[in-house]
Every structure is written in structure tokens, then in C-alpha cells.
Design an enzyme around this catalytic site. Sequence first.
Site, mmCIF file in Angstrom:
data_model
loop_
_atom_site.group_PDB
_atom_site.id
_atom_site.type_symbol
_atom_site.label_atom_id
_atom_site.label_comp_id
_atom_site.label_asym_id
_atom_site.label_seq_id
_atom_site.Cartn_x
_atom_site.Cartn_y
_atom_site.Cartn_z
ATOM 1 N N HIS A 1 -27.885 16.709 20.689
ATOM 2 C CA HIS A 1 -28.876 15.853 21.345
ATOM 3 C C HIS A 1 -29.685 15.081 20.317
ATOM 4 O O HIS A 1 -30.899 15.250 20.202
ATOM 5 C CB HIS A 1 -29.807 16.700 22.220
ATOM 6 C CG HIS A 1 -29.086 17.516 23.253
ATOM 7 N ND1 HIS A 1 -29.402 18.821 23.523
ATOM 8 C CD2 HIS A 1 -28.045 17.198 24.062
ATOM 9 C CE1 HIS A 1 -28.596 19.294 24.468
ATOM 10 N NE2 HIS A 1 -27.764 18.319 24.804
ATOM 11 N N GLY B 1 -21.140 10.094 26.796
ATOM 12 C CA GLY B 1 -21.226 11.537 26.634
ATOM 13 C C GLY B 1 -20.976 12.324 27.894
ATOM 14 O O GLY B 1 -20.772 13.535 27.837
ATOM 15 N N VAL C 1 -24.059 -9.815 16.458
ATOM 16 C CA VAL C 1 -24.878 -10.369 17.542
ATOM 17 C C VAL C 1 -25.756 -11.446 16.930
ATOM 18 O O VAL C 1 -26.587 -11.159 16.057
ATOM 19 C CB VAL C 1 -25.763 -9.285 18.197
ATOM 20 C CG1 VAL C 1 -26.664 -9.916 19.256
ATOM 21 C CG2 VAL C 1 -24.916 -8.167 18.797
ATOM 22 N N GLY D 1 -30.269 7.197 24.202
ATOM 23 C CA GLY D 1 -31.059 8.273 23.617
ATOM 24 C C GLY D 1 -31.958 7.846 22.484
ATOM 25 O O GLY D 1 -32.918 8.556 22.150
ATOM 26 N N GLU E 1 -17.157 -0.866 25.294
ATOM 27 C CA GLU E 1 -17.121 0.572 24.990
ATOM 28 C C GLU E 1 -16.132 0.838 23.866
ATOM 29 O O GLU E 1 -14.962 0.477 23.962
ATOM 30 C CB GLU E 1 -16.728 1.371 26.242
ATOM 31 C CG GLU E 1 -16.431 2.829 25.987
ATOM 32 C CD GLU E 1 -17.571 3.561 25.295
ATOM 33 O OE1 GLU E 1 -17.319 4.154 24.236
ATOM 34 O OE2 GLU E 1 -18.702 3.538 25.827
#
Length: 540
Positions: A471, A85, A232, A504, A34
Site C-alpha cells: 500500500h 490493483g 505529455v 493512491g 493501461e
Amino acid sequence: MDYDFDYLVIGSGFGGSTAAHRLTQKGYSVGIMEMGRRWSAETYPRSNWHFHRWLWRPMLGMKGFFNLRWFKHVLVLHGNAVGGGSITYANTLLVPKPEIWQQGSWAGLKDWQGEMPAHYASAQKMLGVTENRILGPADHLLKEAAEDWGCGETFYKTQVGVFFGDEGAVPGKPYPDPYFDGEGPERNSCIACGGCMVGCRYNAKNSLDKNYLYFAEKQGAKVFAETKVIDVVPLNGKSDGEDGYEITTVSSTSLLRRNKRRWRVRSLVFAASSLGTQDLLFKLRDKGSLPNISEQLGRRVRTNAESLIGVRLPGDQDMDVGIAIGSGIYLDDKTHIEATRYPRGSDAMGLLVTAMTRGKPNWRRIFVWIYTMLKLLVKSPRQAITSLIPFGLARQTVIFLCMQTLDGHIDMQYRRAWYWPWRKRMVTVGEPIPAHIPEASEFALRTARRLGGMAGSLITEVLFNIPATAHCMGGVGMAKNSEEGVIDIQNRVFGYRNMLVCDGSMLSSNLGVNPSLTITALTEHAMSFIPVKAQSVDVV
């Protein structure tokens, strides 16, 4: 092989925390990277004027949980913390209308309407969804305005993730865990301070550190806060990631990328928010670490067709009393408005607010705005000056968060911007998004006239024709193949094994409601396809 974790989850928001909980429940070892900080009641800012604890700009010494990113087409507001969030969102957990599954790239991929209700139910149980029990002055104002508009019958109390306690009990009363048969944390009932979006300091908000993330850690997941993933790479030269991945991380709050470390993991879940996941995948594809990412990355990014407007009332008011979003209405089948609030004293967003301006969204609108301000200055000098001063905004203003289900979008690309040619970054391309919703603006203007207040909108809309959204969605759309999207209906990334996206960015149509519950439900859906590794713990 010798792995540090079976699964590494990048991000700890609604998708990341849900994935971490379900994976640990199925017996997997999980690490969570995080970028933001871990917060508690003692460390939350007392108002959003405390920029160093509210805004996320670590290179400027601001290590808060709220971020703003400005693009050519849109201003994006989003969270950044352990718990994602959920630390700064407005608690609102609504199921969208069924037609959203017939729009966008996920339309027709499966019987979504038949399958998703069970996953929504799981998400609602974990997040403690209940009907709002506290209607404040702003909610009553919205109801009256809806009746005046002719849509009063659509008024409803929001479904929210807030603990209200027993009926008639004293607000703020402590309770043993009310949700998980005593296995969860102790809670306190809501005191209606309106502070949900500045971090709940009273232990009433059902943020992810009280449910999904709480149990993930309890079951063994390791959270690495203030940690940023920068690379990665598939292990052992297996280009599809069959043998897993090597992950490189650094400190997210250090100027010199300190604490560099490498991790070997079997599987990977990108859950860094729509912007965060897109940005990271663009960088990894561009540098050749993950070259097989679909060319559809960044396509069809949606903003929920949002507009942030409001009405500021004269004198001393109590618009800050209640929960962040306590009620809503529907102006029509496509247009949804919610009454929104900040706590008293948290007026910093007022720096972006000005008087609402009519006119077509082009350069001429600036002159209309100047005329509007001059006219207001002559008619009501005090109101004109107040419109430029943020102090008192929270207690005097009802914010109308307007969202639509209309299927508009922009695209993201990764390239050098003309104003910053030294390195590549995400930029928006495509046709402009409508910066204002005419019917919603007229609703605010009509309410302001009736109450003697002033309708307002964001200055970015008026001066730059740029809407704001809390959003941001899409960009890593679901589809049947890599020519049409980036992930499949089980959230697996096309071209790679052991790699999923759960945030999202996977949303493939405008929901018309706050997306947190749908992100959680879709992650529940994705996790349902992961087999059990060993005997799982008791299901919560």
C-alpha cells in the site's frame, strides 16, 4: 479543436476506473491508457510459480499483473493490469478511522468527515461491499490468538468485494447480475479457494472489470492495454494546458518502444498508482514537458506503516481455505492486523520469508538472525529446514498483514543512483521506516509458541532493515497551495488546467487499513465537481 478524447485517463485501477465511469456517465469521450494486460478467467495463472503470467517484467518476458519494486527504504508490491490493483488485491474494502482526516497535508482543508461518508457509500455500492461470510482456519486462528493476547473483542469479519451468492447455496453457482439490476455481468458465488491475489478464476471477485471499468467501457470508454504514456505536452504553447494536451504513447511490452502514437485530448487524469504517477510526473517535469509541477512532488510518501509477518504451522494444514483477507483485529488503537492467505500451491512469496528475528534494526541483527537459525536448527532441524523451503507455505501459513496509523513517511527524488548512473530514476530519501512493529512481532511469536509453529518475516526486513508494503501511498499530496502540495481538494494539479490526479498518490496520511475503498471514494469526490457535458446515461 479536434480532440481524440475529451478526457484521457492514465491507468485503470481504482482511481482510473472510477473516473472513467463517472466521466462517460456525464457525456464525455474517454480514453484509458493501461500499461498492463487484460486478463480473464482463462488466462490467469494457476499459481504464482507461473512467473511469466504472475510477475510484471515485460523486458524479461514476464507479462503478469504483480510487480515488486525495491528501493533503499522499502519493497513495494503493487498491481499492473487492465483493472489495476483490483486484479491482484485481497478484496478488502474498509473505511478508515476518522482521525486520518486530521493528519497529513489534507488536514483542515475541508470538513472531510462530514462530506466523505456519501462518497464512501457510492463506492461501496459500486464495488459490492459486503461482510465476509466465509471464515477459514486462518481466521479462526487469528480469533484465538487475539483472545490469548487480550483483544478478542476487536475481532471482526472484513468488508469485502466478493459475491457469496445465496445463503446455503452450492458454492460456484452462476447468477445473473446481482448488483446493477441486470445491467452488469453475470457472476458466480465464491468457492473459498483463497486465490483472490492470484486472479479470481471463478468469477466471484468484484474486480473493477465487473463494475466501474465494465460500465465505463459499456458507456463508450476505449481501453488501450499494454500502452505506456511517455510524454505529455500542453497544446498551442499554452503552458497551463488551457487548450488541452498532446499525449505520446508506446507499447509497454516491446523492447523498442514500438507503436508510437500521439493523441490530442482536452483533459487528463493521472491514475497510474502512487509509484506510476510519481514516476511519470517526475520524468515530465525533468524533461521540461510539464515544468510547473510543484516541488512537493515525491514528498511524504507513506507505506501504511506496514509489516508482513506470519506463523507457519507444522504438518498438513488448510490455511489457504477462505478469501484472501477474511478477518482482522486491533492490537491497540494504532495497530491493525488482518489474516491473509494465498491459494494452495502458490508458495512463491516463500522465497522472501525467513525465521522471525528479534533485535534492533541495524547491521547486528544479521548476526542475531544467524544465531536464531542455528538455535532453531539444533532445537528443531525439520522446522529450520522448512523455514528455508517455500513449498507448502500457502497451506501451512497464516500471514499477518499489520498496518498502523502512525504518521511516518519517506520522500522520493528523481536522480541518478550511484549504482546506475546512466539514467535518472526514482530513489527514496529520508530517515529509515521501521522495518518491524515490535508488538505485532511479539503477537506472531506468541502465537507460534502456543501452536508449535514458527514465526516468520520477510528476509528484506531481517537482512537489510527494509519493510515491505502493498500500500504505497502519497507523493502527490493534497494541500491549499503548490508550496505545500501538488493537487488541491478537487484533485486538480496546481499550475495546470484540465489536469487531475486520482490514485493512491493523492492520499495524504497513513490510513491504517487497505486503501482501495478510500481511493475510490476520493475519486468519486473529485468527479462530483466535473460538470455534465451532455445528457448523461442512467446513474448506476
